[in-house]
Structure formats: structure tokens, C-alpha cells
Design a protein around this motif. Structure first.
Motif, mmCIF file in Angstrom:
data_model
loop_
_atom_site.group_PDB
_atom_site.id
_atom_site.type_symbol
_atom_site.label_atom_id
_atom_site.label_comp_id
_atom_site.label_asym_id
_atom_site.label_seq_id
_atom_site.Cartn_x
_atom_site.Cartn_y
_atom_site.Cartn_z
ATOM 1 N N HIS A 84 60.384 4.700 -16.853
ATOM 2 C CA HIS A 84 58.995 4.376 -17.226
ATOM 3 C C HIS A 84 58.007 5.237 -16.468
ATOM 4 O O HIS A 84 58.392 6.047 -15.635
ATOM 5 C CB HIS A 84 58.707 2.883 -17.082
ATOM 6 N N HIS A 86 55.732 4.981 -14.130
ATOM 7 C CA HIS A 86 55.186 4.820 -12.776
ATOM 8 C C HIS A 86 55.725 5.869 -11.817
ATOM 9 O O HIS A 86 56.901 6.214 -11.849
ATOM 10 C CB HIS A 86 55.475 3.407 -12.270
ATOM 11 N N HIS A 89 58.960 6.216 -9.788
ATOM 12 C CA HIS A 89 60.188 6.455 -10.554
ATOM 13 C C HIS A 89 60.337 7.896 -11.041
ATOM 14 O O HIS A 89 61.432 8.296 -11.425
ATOM 15 C CB HIS A 89 60.268 5.493 -11.746
ATOM 16 N N HIS A 186 55.906 -4.601 -18.276
ATOM 17 C CA HIS A 186 55.548 -4.122 -16.935
ATOM 18 C C HIS A 186 54.746 -2.829 -17.071
ATOM 19 O O HIS A 186 53.745 -2.633 -16.388
ATOM 20 C CB HIS A 186 56.827 -3.918 -16.128
ATOM 21 N N ASP A 205 62.035 -1.254 -13.980
ATOM 22 C CA ASP A 205 61.296 -2.389 -13.427
ATOM 23 C C ASP A 205 61.134 -3.530 -14.435
ATOM 24 O O ASP A 205 60.346 -4.444 -14.211
ATOM 25 C CB ASP A 205 59.905 -1.940 -12.935
HETATM 26 ZN ZN ZN Z 1 57.056 0.262 -12.304
#
Ligand code: ZN
Length: 342
Positions: A84, A86, A89, A186, A205
Motif C-alpha cells: 500500500h 504508506h 512500506h 486503512h 496493514d
Molecule cells: Zn499503512
């Protein structure tokens, strides 16, 4: 917060199960409150790394040493998969892809987002500022939080997605097939990878064992014109219900220890959101309140230091209560406020 305590014998058992499938957890440090982030090395053909850790020398160094200890190097990587959007990551994506020449696989929606990470993050921040303004966060506080956010941006990275993935696709490696499942909530790009044969899920996540995953209100990335506020918690609950249906023995999350009973965990999360919605409903009065006022009543000073997170929580639960006919949202064109429906 650092890594969760290993859950004793069960945790060890889970790690053995994963290692038996050629999956190694590499917990890389981050500068964020969440602590370390889990990257997973899959020893298969191609040699695959799921998530990269943030863009920092310390993370690169630890990741590199962990790969060496497993008999590999960054240059050996053949496929990098991103769960994802973020930055904890994906921050090392550009460096790892350049050094290894690996293919980069991610949800198709992430391709345009990652081409210019800085521009995407700037647009995300502008979106967050507007949400905070509309939901009663004082302007000076929003400005301070905005600049804190911007100062962290260097931990992210642009990248070129060479293998865009769609929900339902199969990512085929020599010894396994990973079903690609889009699980927004999320973040809008949350993607999980299901090894049906081994009953394992690489979850990013989407599902975490030791902390609940934040359903952050995020700027939509579909490219379609926005229709009102995104409903992150409603999306997240639908995503969790879909994951609950999967036959799983092991969930490998983006932070903390593996999860062995995903149904019990999801049920616990669903109950927690119901409780929180009820509590917020009780705080409402005939005199309508903003999300920030509700967050301050619920979480006190945390609503100041973590204004965006806490108003995301409030808005998510207001969305559940609105969908249930219990709450009305009133918008005077400047600020939105919430009141009981009757
Ligand atoms: Zn995240």
C-alpha cells in the motif's frame, strides 16, 4: 512503540510455518510511532521482497544485512511487491529497484501515485488540510500538523510499477500462486496476497494483531471525481468481512507478530468499532458538534497531537451511525457538525 512481544511458543510456531514456506520476516526500523515495519522475503523464483521499509540509511543498512544473513543481497532481488501507499512500506523502492533491476508489482491504482510520490503526498496533505478545516480543527493547529507531515515526506519514494495488479489477479511464482485482493480501508490502495494452497495471507496493514489498523480518511486515488467525503471505516469493515471469509491459518502483517486466528481478531475489531460508535453517539447532544469537538471529548489531548487520526476515527464512526439512521450531518457550507437523528 517498538515491536510487539513475540507471542511465545505460538509466535515461534508461526515463524517456522512461514519459514517452511520460504517466507522470512525482516523487521526494519522506521522513524514512525508504529515502530518497525515487516518486510517479507519470499525465497522463490523470482526472489521476491514484499514491502521495502522507509527511505533511510538505517533501514537500508538493516535490510541489507538481513538479506545477507539469509544468503542474498539487494542486487539479487527480482520482484518487489508493494502492499500500500504508506511510506514506511515503500520508501526504499527507488533505491532497491535501481540496484537490483527487480520488477515492481503493485495495485494498478498505485502506478500513477508512485510515479511522483512527492506530488501525490502534497495532494494528500492538501486534502487532509481541507478535511481538518471542514471538521473543526483550529487553523493554527492544522498548519503545524501539516508542516510536521511534510517534514516526513523524505522517508517516502517514487517508483515505477512495471507489473500493475488488479483485484482477483494471480501473482504466479514457481512454487506458489498469490491471489491479489484489494482491501481498501486503512488506505485506498491496501492490497493483500493470498496463498490459498498454504492458507496464508500477506496482509500489509489491512490486519494487525497487536494494534487496530487506522481507517484514515485518505484522498481518493481512483482518478474519478470525488463524491463527498471518503468512507474509510465503512470500506474497511467491508474489507475485513471479506477477509474473514478466507480460509487462513496464518496472516503475516505489516507490523508485529503473525496472526493465527484471523476470524477471532476480525470479530474483536468489529465489536470495538461498534462500541466506539455507541460511545460517540452518547456524546452527541441536540447542540451539534464538529468531529474535532467529539475527538477532544473522546481522547482529550491526543485529539490535539493526533488530530487527523482522531477525526478520521470520529468521521468513520459518524458514517456508520449515519448509515444506520442514528445521526445527521449538518453542513453550513463551511463546517460540518453532527447531531442525533431524532
Ligand atoms: Zn499503512
Amino acid at each position: 512503540m517498538t515491536e510487539a512481544d513475540p507471542s511465545g511458543a505460538e509466535g515461534e510456531q508461526s515463524s517456522k510455518l512461514a519459514a517452511g514456506a520460504g517466507i522470512h520476516r525482516i523487521a526494519v526500523p522506521t522513524p514512525f510511532l508504529v515502530g518497525r515495519v515487516n518486510c517479507y522475503l519470499i525465497e522463490d523464483d523470482p526472489l521476491t521482497l514484499i514491502d521495502t521499509g522507509p527511505n533511510s540509511g538505517k533501514s537500508l543498512d538493516e535490510l541489507s544485512r538481513a538479506l545477507n544473513a539469509l544468503g542474498h543481497s539487494i542486487e539479487d532481488l527480482e520482484l518487489i511487491v508493494i502492499t500500500h501507499q504508506h511510506m514506511d512500506h515503500l520508501g526504499l523502492l527507488e533505491i532497491l529497484a535501481r540496484r537490483s533491476g527487480a520488477e515492481v508489482a503493485a495495485l494498478h491504482l498505485l502506478g500513477p501515485y508512485l510515479e511522483n510520490f512527492s506530488a501525490s503526498a502534497t495532494a494528500d496533505d492538501a486534502f487532509a488540510m481541507e478535511i481538518m478545516r471542514r471538521h473543526g480543527v483550529p487553523a493554527d493547529l492544522a498548519t503545524v500538523l501539516g508542516s510536521v507531515g511534510a517534514s516526513f515526506r523524505a522517508f517516502g519514494s517514487s517508483g515505477h510499477v512495471t507489473r500493475p495488479l488488479r483485484d482477483g489477479d494471480d501473482l504466479v511464482l514457481a512454487q506458489r500462486t498469490l491471489r491479489v485482493l484489494h482491501r481498501p480501508g486503512h488506505s485506498p490502495s491496501d492490497t493483500v496476497f493470498w496463498d490459498q494452497a498454504r492458507a496464508m495471507l500477506i496482509a500489509g496493514d489491512h490486519l494487525l494483531g497487536h494494534i487496530s489498523s487506522n481507517p484514515l480518511i485518505s484522498r481518493p486515488i481512483t482518478g474519478e471525481p470525488a463524491t463527498g467525503r471518503p468512507h474509510a471505516l465503512i470500506d474497511y469493515i467491508a474489507s475485513m468481512r471479506a477477509t474473514r471469509e478466507l480460509a487462513l491459518e496464518l496472516v503475516l502483517p505489516g507490523h508485529g507478530e503473525p496472526v493465527t486466528d484471523h476470524r477471532a481478531l476480525i470479530d474483536e475489531r468489529l465489536r470495538m468499532h461498534e462500541r466506539r460508535a455507541r460511545k460517540l453517539l452518547q456524546m452527541l447532544s441536540p447542540n451539534p458538534l464538529t468531529a474535532y469537538e467529539l475527538a477532544s471529548r473522546m481522547w482529550g489531548n491526543v485529539a490535539v497531537t493526533q488530530a487527523y487520526l482522531t477525526i478520521s476515527e470520529v468521521l468513520g464512526h459518524m458514517d456508520l451511525l449515519i448509515a444506520d439512521g442514528q445521526v445527521l450531518e449538518r453542513d453550513d457550507g463551511e463546517v460540518a457538525r453532527f447531531a442525533p437523528a431524532q
